[in-house]
Design a protein around this motif. Structure first.
Motif, PDB file in Angstrom:
ATOM      1  N   PHE A  84       0.822  -1.217   0.000  1.00  0.00           N
ATOM      2  CA  PHE A  84       0.000   0.000   0.000  1.00  0.00           C
ATOM      3  C   PHE A  84       0.861   1.275   0.000  1.00  0.00           C
ATOM      4  O   PHE A  84       0.410   2.331   0.421  1.00  0.00           O
ATOM      5  CB  PHE A  84      -0.949  -0.021   1.205  1.00  0.00           C
ATOM      6  N   GLY A  85       2.110   1.133  -0.430  1.00  0.00           N
ATOM      7  CA  GLY A  85       2.998   2.297  -0.478  1.00  0.00           C
ATOM      8  C   GLY A  85       3.472   2.738   0.887  1.00  0.00           C
ATOM      9  O   GLY A  85       3.965   3.863   1.057  1.00  0.00           O
ATOM     10  N   ALA A  93       8.412   5.606   1.802  1.00  0.00           N
ATOM     11  CA  ALA A  93       6.954   5.472   1.726  1.00  0.00           C
ATOM     12  C   ALA A  93       6.454   6.324   0.568  1.00  0.00           C
ATOM     13  O   ALA A  93       6.986   7.388   0.298  1.00  0.00           O
ATOM     14  CB  ALA A  93       6.320   5.928   3.034  1.00  0.00           C
ATOM     15  N   LEU A  94       5.430   5.827  -0.124  1.00  0.00           N
ATOM     16  CA  LEU A  94       4.919   6.542  -1.298  1.00  0.00           C
ATOM     17  C   LEU A  94       3.514   7.088  -1.074  1.00  0.00           C
ATOM     18  O   LEU A  94       3.025   7.890  -1.862  1.00  0.00           O
ATOM     19  CB  LEU A  94       4.905   5.601  -2.514  1.00  0.00           C
ATOM     20  N   VAL A  95       2.870   6.628  -0.020  1.00  0.00           N
ATOM     21  CA  VAL A  95       1.469   6.966   0.197  1.00  0.00           C
ATOM     22  C   VAL A  95       1.300   7.486   1.629  1.00  0.00           C
ATOM     23  O   VAL A  95       1.980   7.023   2.550  1.00  0.00           O
ATOM     24  CB  VAL A  95       0.572   5.729  -0.038  1.00  0.00           C
ATOM     25  N   GLY A  96       0.382   8.436   1.794  1.00  0.00           N
ATOM     26  CA  GLY A  96       0.064   8.938   3.131  1.00  0.00           C
ATOM     27  C   GLY A  96       0.849  10.188   3.484  1.00  0.00           C
ATOM     28  O   GLY A  96       1.438  10.828   2.617  1.00  0.00           O
ATOM     29  N   GLY A  97       0.852  10.521   4.774  1.00  0.00           N
ATOM     30  CA  GLY A  97       1.615  11.665   5.258  1.00  0.00           C
ATOM     31  C   GLY A  97       0.887  13.001   5.178  1.00  0.00           C
ATOM     32  O   GLY A  97       1.464  14.030   5.509  1.00  0.00           O
ATOM     33  N   GLU A  98      -0.407  12.995   4.759  1.00  0.00           N
ATOM     34  CA  GLU A  98      -1.124  14.276   4.653  1.00  0.00           C
ATOM     35  C   GLU A  98      -1.143  14.963   6.016  1.00  0.00           C
ATOM     36  O   GLU A  98      -1.391  14.328   7.038  1.00  0.00           O
ATOM     37  CB  GLU A  98      -2.572  14.079   4.191  1.00  0.00           C
ATOM     38  N   GLY A  99      -0.913  16.251   6.002  1.00  0.00           N
ATOM     39  CA  GLY A  99      -1.011  17.040   7.231  1.00  0.00           C
ATOM     40  C   GLY A  99       0.163  16.900   8.185  1.00  0.00           C
ATOM     41  O   GLY A  99       0.116  17.399   9.305  1.00  0.00           O
ATOM     42  N   THR A 109       5.681  11.988   1.139  1.00  0.00           N
ATOM     43  CA  THR A 109       5.386  10.983   0.114  1.00  0.00           C
ATOM     44  C   THR A 109       4.989  11.680  -1.182  1.00  0.00           C
ATOM     45  O   THR A 109       4.858  12.912  -1.220  1.00  0.00           O
ATOM     46  CB  THR A 109       4.226  10.082   0.549  1.00  0.00           C
ATOM     47  N   THR A 110       4.746  10.865  -2.214  1.00  0.00           N
ATOM     48  CA  THR A 110       4.278  11.439  -3.476  1.00  0.00           C
ATOM     49  C   THR A 110       2.975  12.203  -3.238  1.00  0.00           C
ATOM     50  O   THR A 110       2.744  13.250  -3.836  1.00  0.00           O
ATOM     51  CB  THR A 110       4.040  10.345  -4.527  1.00  0.00           C
ATOM     52  N   GLY A 111       2.151  11.709  -2.325  1.00  0.00           N
ATOM     53  CA  GLY A 111       0.870  12.354  -2.069  1.00  0.00           C
ATOM     54  C   GLY A 111       0.981  13.585  -1.197  1.00  0.00           C
ATOM     55  O   GLY A 111       0.341  14.611  -1.447  1.00  0.00           O
ATOM     56  N   SER A 112       1.801  13.507  -0.155  1.00  0.00           N
ATOM     57  CA  SER A 112       1.847  14.618   0.798  1.00  0.00           C
ATOM     58  C   SER A 112       2.824  15.714   0.394  1.00  0.00           C
ATOM     59  O   SER A 112       2.719  16.840   0.863  1.00  0.00           O
ATOM     60  CB  SER A 112       2.238  14.099   2.184  1.00  0.00           C
TER      61      SER A 112
ATOM     62  N   SER B 279      11.167  16.332  -4.602  1.00  0.00           N
ATOM     63  CA  SER B 279      11.022  15.408  -3.473  1.00  0.00           C
ATOM     64  C   SER B 279      12.215  15.472  -2.538  1.00  0.00           C
ATOM     65  O   SER B 279      12.088  15.365  -1.319  1.00  0.00           O
ATOM     66  CB  SER B 279      10.852  13.987  -4.009  1.00  0.00           C
ATOM     67  N   LYS B 280      13.402  15.645  -3.125  1.00  0.00           N
ATOM     68  CA  LYS B 280      14.654  15.727  -2.367  1.00  0.00           C
ATOM     69  C   LYS B 280      15.294  17.092  -2.621  1.00  0.00           C
ATOM     70  O   LYS B 280      14.955  17.774  -3.575  1.00  0.00           O
ATOM     71  CB  LYS B 280      15.630  14.624  -2.796  1.00  0.00           C
TER      72      LYS B 280
END
Lengths: 219, 424
Positions: A84-85, A93-99, A109-112, B279-280
């Motif tokens: 799930f990233g 990690a690729l997913v999550g981290g918002e806020g 992450t890519t999302g955050s 990103s970096k």
């Protein structure tokens, strides 16, 4: 800017110098001062020019959605980045981290964090999977990017990501970057710094020795 | 200058003569690989290496350091990264003198391992907004007019583990992502003239031929000002881990932009926003926004001896050594404090002091078993003064990872051992 102006001037001077030296060479009709290198063919450039810009320029023709992306991601990415990233071991990690960006422990992450979807395409195609660079097809790359965007709640799972819309995806942290560089900052002193009887903190509040994460050096 | 400092500089006859008072713990720490003293080798005896013939020429066709220097190596911190191919190691600054870093000790930072580029098959492609898209061989590059320049290269994350506190107990681990060599190569302004840059070109994408396909966007003003494509360092071909056969040199700017194993330069009218500049290598501030395109390496200095790896072995006269550098020009001055930054004295700056290059400083002092808190503070020719960590934290918070150029504190303990400490 002054550097640019300087160089332009120097450039003109040098071209003049070369022209007197090699005035027999027909190449100088096109002002090529050294006549080194060979013309790159369109095919040669196409093979190496793989970058994709934020406006989508450079995106190769292709398409993919998150539904198809799940299998490709599971096969090619999940062993390091998690199903799930969420990341395995020290891999990103690729997913999550918002806020979390203003918190004590930001998760980028890519999302955050990532400001452009084009960067995801560009990087995944050029460098991933780790140790198998440029092994994904264009469609597989679009599918993986679509899967990650969907996992980060940025697009729906049936949204077809392609070369025409990769430059139009609005990333959540798009506005989170500050340009230009405000440094030098952190300068409370102007002029000569304090030399004597300076008012500075002198209490020892931490020692690296106590944290004990320094590798042992065997000689 | 305070009385205390006058005392520290006055080297008494007693300290010069009595300096041999060895301190047990400290000398063990610092004995390197030379081992115990063998009295048979000392006067009046004839040392064991004198009566017999030594090795002839060609014993080492490519010369190596003495076996007694085998501890002088790059070292890494394994827990920092997920794999050795995308990782970093550190220059042993505490073992070096002068301003030149030996090629084999220049720290490494790779994102996809070290590619083995065959120089015969090396090609540098120039494409995009140019009059002529060209491909150069290595031989082509060597036929361009040549430039030879000393520059420091510092990773933007040098000291990145120290934002919140003193974490790694070593000069090598906290400051060792910097090196300084003489580069030989081609001015990018000459390459630009050869391809004919269109007026609409504002940015250059530099791309590596490694498995990471390292890419960074660089403004055209910098490209034309002082960037170069280097094919040699310290007089010999680039080392594989430093980008053999050709790398970009971006003087004074963060090391990540000095793309190694260079394969392509693309001219465009906007930045490319590659992974390594989004990103970096973006600096997260305390409000959750991140600074982007923070290229310049601000002025910095460090005391390389004494330091956690270089304990003080003897009482009496000592020689403090250090290095300073600035991405904005020449180092103008370095001050040293022995009392946590309360009082400072100006160190001797040794030549040559070059633009965007390491500069060497030294300062004699006396130590007689007391605790000391040693700091150094660099000032560059723009007047910029190396800040304290408190000043940086107040401005940026503690999550930016990159561009920590704060003053460090080495604590000399009563036994002569040295610790990386944080003051507050």
């Amino acid at each position: 800017m002054s550097g640019l102006a300087k160089q332009k001037k120097a450039g003109l001077l040098s071209i003049g110098f070369v022209l007197t030296q090699f005035s027999f060479s027909p190449v100088f009709a096109e002002q090529r001062p050294f006549n080194l290198g060979s013309i790159a063919t369109a095919e040669q450039v196409a093979g190496w020019d793989i970058d994709v810009r934020p406006d989508g320029l450079g995106a190769p023709i292709g398409a993919g959605n998150a539904i198809d992306g799940e299998a490709v991601y599971t096969d090619r990415c999940a062993s390091c980045h998690g199903d799930f990233g969420e990341a395995v071991d020290n891999w990103p990690a690729l997913v999550g981290g918002e806020g979390t960006l203003a918190s004590h422990d930001p998760v980028k992450t890519t999302g955050s964090y990532w400001p452009y979807a084009s960067t995801m395409y560009d990087y995944i195609y050029r460098a991933m999977p780790f140790g198998e660079a440029q092994s994904l097809t264009y469609n597989e790359t679009y599918q993986i990017v679509a899967y990650l965007l969907n996992m980060n709640d940025i697009i729906d799972d049936d949204y077809e990501l392609n070369n025409k819309n990769i430059g139009k995806i609005e990333m959540p942290n798009h506005a989170g970057f500050l340009i230009p560089d405000p440094r030098p900052d952190a300068q409370s002193i102007s002029g000569d710094p304090c030399m004597n009887d300076c008012n500075v903190p002198t209490q020892i509040i931490g020692k690296a020795r106590d944290i004990d994460v320094t590798p042992e050096n065997e000689s | 200058m305070t009385k205390k400092h006058d005392q520290s500089l006055s080297l008494s006859r007693r300290s010069l003569l009595g300096g041999a008072t060895a301190l047990g713990a400290a000398s063990v720490l610092n004995s390197a690989s030379a081992g115990e003293v063998n009295p048979d080798n000392l006067p009046p005896n004839v040392p064991e290496w004198t009566p017999y013939l030594g090795e002839g020429v060609d014993a080492n066709p490519y010369g190596l350091p003495s076996e007694f220097e085998s501890h002088v190596v790059r070292r890494n911190v394994e827990w920092l990264t997920a794999s050795a191919e995308s990782s970093v190691n550190f220059t042993p600054l505490h073992e070096l003198d002068g301003i030149v870093t030996p090629n084999g000790l220049c720290f490494e930072r790779h994102h996809g391992g070290v590619p083995e580029v065959n120089p015969t098959d090396f090609r540098l492609m120039i494409n995009g907004l140019v009059d002529r898209q060209l491909i150069f061989t290595l031989d082509d590059l060597r036929r361009f007019p040549q430039t030879n320049r000393f520059y420091f290269l510092e990773c933007a994350a040098n000291g990145g583990m120290e934002w919140r506190g003193a974490q790694l107990n070593g000069c090598q681990y906290t400051f060792g992502m910097v090196h300084n060599v003489q580069y030989t190569g081609v001015r990018l302004s000459d390459i630009c003239r050869e391809v004919g840059v269109k007026p609409s070109a504002k940015w250059v994408l530099a791309e590596g031929g490694d498995s990471a396909g390292m890419t960074r966007s660089i403004p055209i003003e910098k490209i034309l000002d002082d960037c170069m494509v280097a094919y040699a360092m310290n007089g010999e071909a680039l080392r594989p881990e430093q980008g053999y056969p050709a790398r970009l040199v971006v003087p004074g700017w963060e090391g990540n932009m000095w793309v190694k194993w260079l394969r392509r330069l693309e001219f465009g009218d906007m930045p490319y926003m590659a992974r390594e500049e989004t990103s970096k290598y973006t600096d997260l501030m305390k409000d959750g926004n991140a600074r982007m395109f923070t290229w310049v390496m601000d002025a910095k200095s460090v005391v390389t001896s004494p330091c956690p790896e270089k304990a003080i072995n003897n009482r009496g006269v000592q020689l403090l050594k250090g290095i300073a550098w600035s991405g904005r020009g020449k180092i103008k001055r370095v001050d040293v404090s022995l009392d946590a930054g309360r009082n400072w004295q100006t160190a001797e700056l040794h030549g040559p002091v070059l633009e965007k290059s390491l500069a060497r400083f030294t300062m004699p002092f006396e130590w007689n078993g007391e605790e000391m808190l040693i700091q150094s503070r660099a000032i560059d020719e723009t007047g910029y003064i190396q800040p304290t960590i408190q000043a940086l934290q107040a401005e940026r918070g503690v999550n930016s990872i990159y561009h920590n150029n704060a003053i460090a504190t080495w604590m000399v303990n009563k036994d002569g051992s040295v610790d990386n400490v944080r003051l507050g």
